[in-house]
Design a protein around this motif. Structure first.
Motif, PDB file in Angstrom:
ATOM      1  N   LYS A   5       0.945  -1.023   0.072  1.00  0.00           N
ATOM      2  CA  LYS A   5       0.014   0.053   0.093  1.00  0.00           C
ATOM      3  C   LYS A   5       0.728   1.368  -0.158  1.00  0.00           C
ATOM      4  O   LYS A   5       0.697   2.081  -0.919  1.00  0.00           O
ATOM      5  CB  LYS A   5      -0.967   0.040   1.214  1.00  0.00           C
ATOM      6  N   LYS A   6       1.852   1.471   0.906  1.00  0.00           N
ATOM      7  CA  LYS A   6       2.366   2.939   1.053  1.00  0.00           C
ATOM      8  C   LYS A   6       3.797   2.696   1.231  1.00  0.00           C
ATOM      9  O   LYS A   6       4.511   3.826   1.062  1.00  0.00           O
ATOM     10  CB  LYS A   6       1.674   3.356   2.265  1.00  0.00           C
ATOM     11  N   THR A   7       4.557   1.652   1.359  1.00  0.00           N
ATOM     12  CA  THR A   7       5.966   2.038   1.986  1.00  0.00           C
ATOM     13  C   THR A   7       6.897   1.000   1.118  1.00  0.00           C
ATOM     14  O   THR A   7       8.073   1.377   0.755  1.00  0.00           O
ATOM     15  CB  THR A   7       6.173   1.328   3.265  1.00  0.00           C
ATOM     16  N   ARG A   8       6.688   0.127   0.159  1.00  0.00           N
ATOM     17  CA  ARG A   8       7.628  -0.763  -0.375  1.00  0.00           C
ATOM     18  C   ARG A   8       7.475  -0.546  -1.861  1.00  0.00           C
ATOM     19  O   ARG A   8       6.489  -0.691  -2.427  1.00  0.00           O
ATOM     20  CB  ARG A   8       7.603  -2.112  -0.246  1.00  0.00           C
ATOM     21  N   VAL A   9       8.676  -0.020  -2.466  1.00  0.00           N
ATOM     22  CA  VAL A   9       8.627  -0.005  -4.001  1.00  0.00           C
ATOM     23  C   VAL A   9       9.707  -1.098  -4.645  1.00  0.00           C
ATOM     24  O   VAL A   9      10.460  -1.571  -3.732  1.00  0.00           O
ATOM     25  CB  VAL A   9       8.965   1.559  -4.545  1.00  0.00           C
ATOM     26  N   GLY A  35      11.692  12.277   0.557  1.00  0.00           N
ATOM     27  CA  GLY A  35      12.082  11.640   1.649  1.00  0.00           C
ATOM     28  C   GLY A  35      13.054  10.655   1.279  1.00  0.00           C
ATOM     29  O   GLY A  35      13.985  10.977   0.659  1.00  0.00           O
ATOM     30  N   THR A  36      13.205   9.564   2.219  1.00  0.00           N
ATOM     31  CA  THR A  36      14.293   8.501   1.899  1.00  0.00           C
ATOM     32  C   THR A  36      13.835   7.237   1.674  1.00  0.00           C
ATOM     33  O   THR A  36      12.659   6.716   1.700  1.00  0.00           O
ATOM     34  CB  THR A  36      15.049   8.473   3.109  1.00  0.00           C
ATOM     35  N   GLY A  37      14.695   6.417   0.953  1.00  0.00           N
ATOM     36  CA  GLY A  37      14.193   4.885   0.388  1.00  0.00           C
ATOM     37  C   GLY A  37      15.325   4.125   1.014  1.00  0.00           C
ATOM     38  O   GLY A  37      16.603   4.271   0.739  1.00  0.00           O
ATOM     39  N   LYS A  38      15.143   3.451   1.908  1.00  0.00           N
ATOM     40  CA  LYS A  38      15.923   2.422   2.471  1.00  0.00           C
ATOM     41  C   LYS A  38      16.017   1.013   1.638  1.00  0.00           C
ATOM     42  O   LYS A  38      15.013   0.224   1.398  1.00  0.00           O
ATOM     43  CB  LYS A  38      15.806   2.041   3.981  1.00  0.00           C
TER      44      LYS A  38
END
Lengths: 236, 236
Positions: B14-18, B50-53
């Protein structure tokens, strides 16, 4: 090509008649679509600018009668010190700096410059000159910038830079600087611009110790060829 | 690529993993040389940054956990109206304008624009978007500029321009202007920039009648992609 740039070799008699059969001829024929009798802006490398009246234009060459009367535009009093950018960007950067009237350029190594960039054929003197001439033709100038290569950061900064910055305002473009790039300075500037990854903290420290002020262009990061244009436009 | 620009399609939950497997993946792998655990600057088109870890990076794709917290940088309050430049220059011009934070661009016809430029594939919406995205990635922004095409000079100037310039300072860049481009204006500007040959006297007359002030950038003529950067740098 806003100005047809001539060299002494182009003259076929002592002072007034030139004959061109190279890319300048093709440009005048195909882009300007000029014809006999037309007058074009011309300049002699390292000398004055003026007009060239087309005496003949054949399928092979153009001849013009040249009259040089005006001084080229004033240079901008900046020494540009640039961490060597990647080759395709270097070409556009040299063109833009030359068009804007920069006359002294150092291309230097720094930590984030890829070593392979130093092997590029773009760095051959004839290739550098080609880009500078394209810039002069664009900016309607005749005075070639002097471009120097320095493959060591530390020896350049320690041995040459202290003398270079004498009598100038020394600025280093740095995205994390706290000061904005000053505007309309009306004084000579030594302007350093880092590589894509920026100067590393050690390098910024060395430069600030010498008297450089880090300055930024806002919170957007520009490509080096755009950053240079933006910095020069703000400064002068 | 100073910012990895994401679209809603990239999200696999939904919102966090690409999950990325296109040129962004290759850039992160080969240019950033990033590895699992590293954090990268990311932004969602039209949304926050923002950031992507990096959760995983395989031979095929990268997965990142995304956290978006900051608003994108403020736009610059300029409407850029540009006589359509030749296709290769248009690409660099759109990129530079997008990187600098321009959000409203009109590409218009004018007398000295070659009609063939309107047939270029670079004007396809997907191709325009590609250049704008490259600019956003460079300038660390997420808000796509709106680009409109207008193939008639007169209808655009007579029917649309009077409304567009309401509440803005209307400037037209013109090499033979008597006023210098103003600096640090701190107000909205409508900025028109002519084609390589400049606007013709009739066009300048129409624009000045509407309230445009012709301004110059000094006695050097810059290529349009450099002129835009220089004008925006002086204005803001």
């Amino acid at each position: 090509m806003n100005l047809i740039l001539l060299s002494p070799d182009d003259f076929i008699n002592k002072k007034t008649r030139v004959r061109l059969d190279d890319r300048r001829y093709l440009h005048i024929r195909d882009i300007h679509r000029a014809k006999a009798g037309d007058e074009l802006s011309v300049g002699l490398i390292g000398d004055r600018i003026g007009t060239g009246k087309i005496a003949s234009l054949t399928g092979e060459a153009i001849e013009m009668d040249i009259s040089l009367s005006l001084q080229p535009p004033a240079p901008i009093p900046v020494t540009l010190i640039l961490a060597l950018p990647r080759p395709n960007i270097l070409k556009r950067t040299l063109q833009a700096a030359s068009a804007m009237g920069v006359k002294k350029i150092f291309l230097i190594h720094s930590n984030q410059v890829e070593k392979s960039f130093w092997l590029s054929p773009v760095l051959q003197p004839a290739k550098i000159r080609e880009q500078l001439i394209l810039g002069l033709e664009q900016g309607k100038d005749t005075i070639l910038p002097d471009v120097q290569l320095r493959k060591g950061f530390k020896p350049f900064v320690e041995d040459e830079l202290p003398d270079l910055i004498q009598g100038t305002r020394a600025l280093v473009a740095h995205p994390r600087a706290s000061e904005e790039c000053p505007r309309d300075v009306r004084e000579p500037v030594t302007l350093m611009i880092g590589p894509e990854g920026g100067f590393i903290p050690y390098e910024i420290k060395k430069l600030t110790e010498l008297g450089f002020t880090p300055v930024h262009l806002g919170n957007r990061i520009l490509r080096v060829e755009n950053a240079i244009v933006a910095l020069l436009a703000k400064l002068y």
